[in-house]
Design a protein around this motif. Structure first.
Motif, PDB file in Angstrom:
ATOM      1  N   LEU A 114       0.829  -1.213   0.000  1.00 58.76           N
ATOM      2  CA  LEU A 114       0.000   0.000   0.000  1.00 58.76           C
ATOM      3  C   LEU A 114       0.859   1.257   0.000  1.00 58.76           C
ATOM      4  O   LEU A 114       0.512   2.255  -0.642  1.00 58.76           O
ATOM      5  CB  LEU A 114      -0.934  -0.004   1.212  1.00 58.76           C
ATOM      6  N   ASN A 115       1.994   1.205   0.708  1.00 60.29           N
ATOM      7  CA  ASN A 115       2.923   2.348   0.704  1.00 60.29           C
ATOM      8  C   ASN A 115       3.384   2.661  -0.719  1.00 60.29           C
ATOM      9  O   ASN A 115       3.388   3.819  -1.158  1.00 60.29           O
ATOM     10  CB  ASN A 115       4.149   2.050   1.572  1.00 60.29           C
TER      11      ASN A 115
ATOM     12  N   ASN B  50       8.628  10.838  -0.260  1.00 61.89           N
ATOM     13  CA  ASN B  50       8.829  11.312   1.112  1.00 61.89           C
ATOM     14  C   ASN B  50       7.519  11.724   1.775  1.00 61.89           C
ATOM     15  O   ASN B  50       7.329  11.513   2.977  1.00 61.89           O
ATOM     16  CB  ASN B  50       9.806  12.484   1.124  1.00 61.89           C
ATOM     17  N   THR B  51       6.615  12.334   1.006  1.00 59.70           N
ATOM     18  CA  THR B  51       5.317  12.711   1.571  1.00 59.70           C
ATOM     19  C   THR B  51       4.574  11.471   2.053  1.00 59.70           C
ATOM     20  O   THR B  51       4.013  11.452   3.162  1.00 59.70           O
ATOM     21  CB  THR B  51       4.473  13.453   0.518  1.00 59.70           C
ATOM     22  N   THR B  52       4.584  10.429   1.231  1.00 59.61           N
ATOM     23  CA  THR B  52       3.899   9.187   1.602  1.00 59.61           C
ATOM     24  C   THR B  52       4.534   8.561   2.838  1.00 59.61           C
ATOM     25  O   THR B  52       3.845   8.214   3.809  1.00 59.61           O
ATOM     26  CB  THR B  52       3.936   8.194   0.432  1.00 59.61           C
TER      27      THR B  52
ATOM     28  N   ILE C 140       2.686   8.413   6.536  1.00 60.25           N
ATOM     29  CA  ILE C 140       2.386   7.103   7.129  1.00 60.25           C
ATOM     30  C   ILE C 140       3.134   6.937   8.446  1.00 60.25           C
ATOM     31  O   ILE C 140       2.582   6.449   9.440  1.00 60.25           O
ATOM     32  CB  ILE C 140       2.748   5.982   6.140  1.00 60.25           C
ATOM     33  N   GLY C 141       4.405   7.339   8.462  1.00 51.00           N
ATOM     34  CA  GLY C 141       5.183   7.235   9.694  1.00 51.00           C
ATOM     35  C   GLY C 141       4.614   8.071  10.817  1.00 51.00           C
ATOM     36  O   GLY C 141       4.573   7.634  11.977  1.00 51.00           O
ATOM     37  N   LEU C 142       4.159   9.293  10.484  1.00 48.58           N
ATOM     38  CA  LEU C 142       3.592  10.169  11.503  1.00 48.58           C
ATOM     39  C   LEU C 142       2.304   9.587  12.076  1.00 48.58           C
ATOM     40  O   LEU C 142       2.086   9.590  13.299  1.00 48.58           O
ATOM     41  CB  LEU C 142       3.339  11.554  10.914  1.00 48.58           C
ATOM     42  N   VAL C 143       1.438   9.098  11.201  1.00 50.97           N
ATOM     43  CA  VAL C 143       0.182   8.493  11.669  1.00 50.97           C
ATOM     44  C   VAL C 143       0.470   7.261  12.523  1.00 50.97           C
ATOM     45  O   VAL C 143      -0.121   7.065  13.594  1.00 50.97           O
ATOM     46  CB  VAL C 143      -0.714   8.132  10.465  1.00 50.97           C
ATOM     47  N   ASN C 144       1.389   6.426  12.049  1.00 52.41           N
ATOM     48  CA  ASN C 144       1.739   5.212  12.777  1.00 52.41           C
ATOM     49  C   ASN C 144       2.298   5.540  14.154  1.00 52.41           C
ATOM     50  O   ASN C 144       1.941   4.906  15.165  1.00 52.41           O
ATOM     51  CB  ASN C 144       2.754   4.413  11.963  1.00 52.41           C
ATOM     52  N   SER C 145       3.178   6.546  14.229  1.00 50.47           N
ATOM     53  CA  SER C 145       3.769   6.943  15.510  1.00 50.47           C
ATOM     54  C   SER C 145       2.719   7.513  16.454  1.00 50.47           C
ATOM     55  O   SER C 145       2.756   7.262  17.664  1.00 50.47           O
ATOM     56  CB  SER C 145       4.871   7.972  15.270  1.00 50.47           C
TER      57      SER C 145
END
Length: 598
Positions: free
Chosen positions: A100-101, A153-155, A159-164
């Motif tokens: 999905l990423n 990088n936006t993706t 995703i990293g921010l939401v996951n964190s």
């Protein structure tokens, strides 16, 4: 009345908030928006599922390590089965999330690249941008590499921010529950800090983030400069490759080699600066990363040694600390990527802003006024001055028509030449509307019936059939008509190559390219054919053939801008003269007339 865009706003840089607003607006209007939103929802579902599985895995630490401490083999084996289920579930979720990423990044890049291409190739806009300075350099870099980096990088960052954030919300409660009622004993004094492991973890992450921000403050600017130098290097290499024949004939390899080495040196210098900045940042990121191995045990050790935690509870606390710390230190771990993202965001948004700024009207009097009239009897050019420098206006060099009556009537044969110093190519560009800086009004017939034929044309890499009918194509045109046009202009050898795909600018010589452009006009049958000194530098036989073909365009008005004695002899055209502007914005003939009157 058609408004002509201004060429040079003062600046195209945007504040960070405006950069975000522009790019979000571009995304919201992109055709890929719905597909990206569907992928985003799917990612959120997977992230929540992964977080739940990680939460269960952290809970598994307690009974597993307690079983080890008790040497309870049956419970130990049972917990291994639980772990296998959790590990398989997490692996499957990770695989789905990775796919999905990639799909989200691909769709994001599609939206960015197509939007930027659509904004760039609005008729006339890209050419106007060329006079806007450094922002117009290497648009291919911004359309290709910058959009790729920005999309990926936006993706990844989103995703990293939401996951964190989800991890933080899930595991901070675990830390709070473990240390909610812990009391420190200092002699006879008791100090209670509810949730002290939460505060210790937050403090640890905040210190790391602040240090990373200080140490890596230069990275966004350095990355932006690096991408600019990379684009310069690619431009030098492409230009050298495109012009290898004249370079070789001139024995200019050593000169070009110096330019290539200079461009390589500029890239290496920027890479050196980026390397030092990243090295300094590594002191912080790596140092805090290694410290994280023992930090949670150190923080939880008072509770463990006081008997408030079992060994399994200690391992649960360590796991929860690592998850919360990872979430809080997301900024630290991704500072380099964030710097890269900000650099490409600035480059893409400033380029897009510059393109849109080409549509901003200039101050009245600085631009020619174009009027397209369906019932026009010709082209009217009365009192038209064209400025050679859009920034200097009347004070700069330029040209004007010398005639008082300046109407080119339909069906005429016209030649527009000029006095020494008069830039005829500049006048051709202003008549075509791609150089609108000047003063006066130009009345034109409908543009659909006009062809502007430049001295150096463009041939796309396509079939010969497409190149001959560029850019509009001729759906009703048959191969017989194309072959007849080639025969008429003398390109017999190309008749059997209509479906061949080539770099035609390399296959054909200058004379053949000129003949092919005339074949294009024969096929399109324009009402008005405006030519920019197209006979200049051609062989006499080629010039004669072109003039014979042009003479056969009975229904077309022919306007030749330039000096050509054979065109003059062939058509006995109406003559117009161009004269250069002096420093006061008037034609030189006006000065002479003033002297005679005096």
């Amino acid at each position: 009345m058609v408004e002509i865009p201004e060429a040079r706003p003062q600046t195209y840089e945007l504040a960070f908030s405006d950069q975000l607003r522009m790019m979000i607006g571009a995304f919201w209007g992109a055709p890929v928006r719905n597909r990206v939103l569907v992928l985003t929802v799917a990612l959120l579902i997977i992230i929540f599922s992964t977080t739940y599985a990680q939460y269960r895995l952290n809970e598994w630490n307690g009974p597993f390590y307690d079983a080890l401490e008790r040497r309870d083999m049956p419970e130990f084996l049972n917990q291994l089965v639980v772990f296998a289920v959790l590990a398989f579930s997490l692996t499957l979720l990770n695989v789905i999330q990775a796919w999905l990423n990639q799909m989200t990044a691909m769709r994001m890049r599609e939206g960015l690249a197509r939007d930027l291409a659509n904004v760039w190739l609005v008729p006339g806009r890209a050419l106007k941008l060329a006079s806007a300075g450094a922002i117009a350099a290497n648009p291919d870099q911004r359309l290709h590499e910058d959009t790729r980096i920005l999309a990926e990088n936006t993706t990844n960052l989103a995703i990293g921010l939401v996951n964190s954030t989800i991890l933080l919300a899930s595991f901070i409660g675990v830390l709070w529950a473990i240390s909610s009622d812990f009391v420190f004993h200092f002699g006879d004094r008791r100090i209670s800090i509810p949730g002290y492991m939460v505060w210790a973890t937050v403090l640890y992450a905040v210190i790391g983030s602040m240090l990373s921000n200080v140490v890596g403050a230069r990275l966004p600017r350095l990355n932006a400069d690096r991408y600019a130098r990379e684009a310069d290097l690619r431009a030098v290499l492409m230009r050298t490759n495109e012009n290898m024949k004249p370079i070789t004939l001139a024995r200019g390899e050593n000169s070009e080699l110096r330019r290539v080495h200079l461009a390589i040196g500029n890239v290496l210098e920027m890479l050196r600066k980026v390397a030092w900045a990243l090295t300094n940042l590594t002191w912080v990121s790596a140092g805090f990363g290694w410290l994280a191995l023992v930090a949670p045990i150190i923080i939880a050790s008072p509770m463990y040694f006081s008997g408030g935690l079992t060994f399994g509870g200690l391992m649960m606390a360590v796991g929860a600390f690592n998850q919360v710390n990872l979430a809080l230190r997301w900024y630290v771990n991704n500072f380099g990527v964030i710097a890269d993202w900000k650099a490409t965001l600035a480059r893409v948004s400033s380029f897009r802003n510059a393109l849109l700024a080409m549509d901003t009207p200039a101050v009245e009097g600085e631009l020619l006024t174009y009027r397209e009239q369906s019932d026009a009897q010709g082209i009217r050019l009365c009192d038209v001055m064209v400025y050679g420098d859009p920034n200097r206006g009347q004070a700069g060099h330029g040209i004007r028509l010398r005639e008082g009556e300046c109407l080119i009537r339909a069906g005429e044969r016209v030649m527009i030449n000029g006095d020494p110093g008069a830039d005829r190519h500049l006048f051709f560009q202003s008549l075509a509307g791609i150089w609108p800086w000047g003063r006066g009004e130009i009345d034109l017939p409908p543009r659909d019936g006009m062809i502007f034929l430049p001295q150096d044309g463009y041939l796309p890499t396509a079939t010969l059939k497409e190149a001959m009918t560029y850019p509009t194509g001729l759906p009703e045109g048959s191969d017989e008509a194309l072959a007849e046009a080639l025969e008429k202009v003398g390109l017999h050898r190309l008749v059997d190559r209509l479906d061949d795909v080539e770099r035609w600018d390399r296959v054909l010589d200058k004379d053949e390219e000129a003949l092919l452009s005339i074949a294009n006009a024969v096929l399109r049958k324009p009402e008005w054919l405006i030519m920019d000194d197209v006979l200049e530098g051609l062989e006499p036989e080629t010039r004669e053939r072109m003039l014979d073909v042009l003479a056969g365009l009975d229904t077309s008005t022919l306007v030749y801008i330039g000096r050509a004695e054979d065109y003059l002899d062939k058509f006995s055209p109406t003559i117009f003269h161009l004269s250069p502007l002096n420093q006061n914005g008037n034609g030189s003939h006006k000065v002479a007339e003033a002297k005679e009157e005096a």
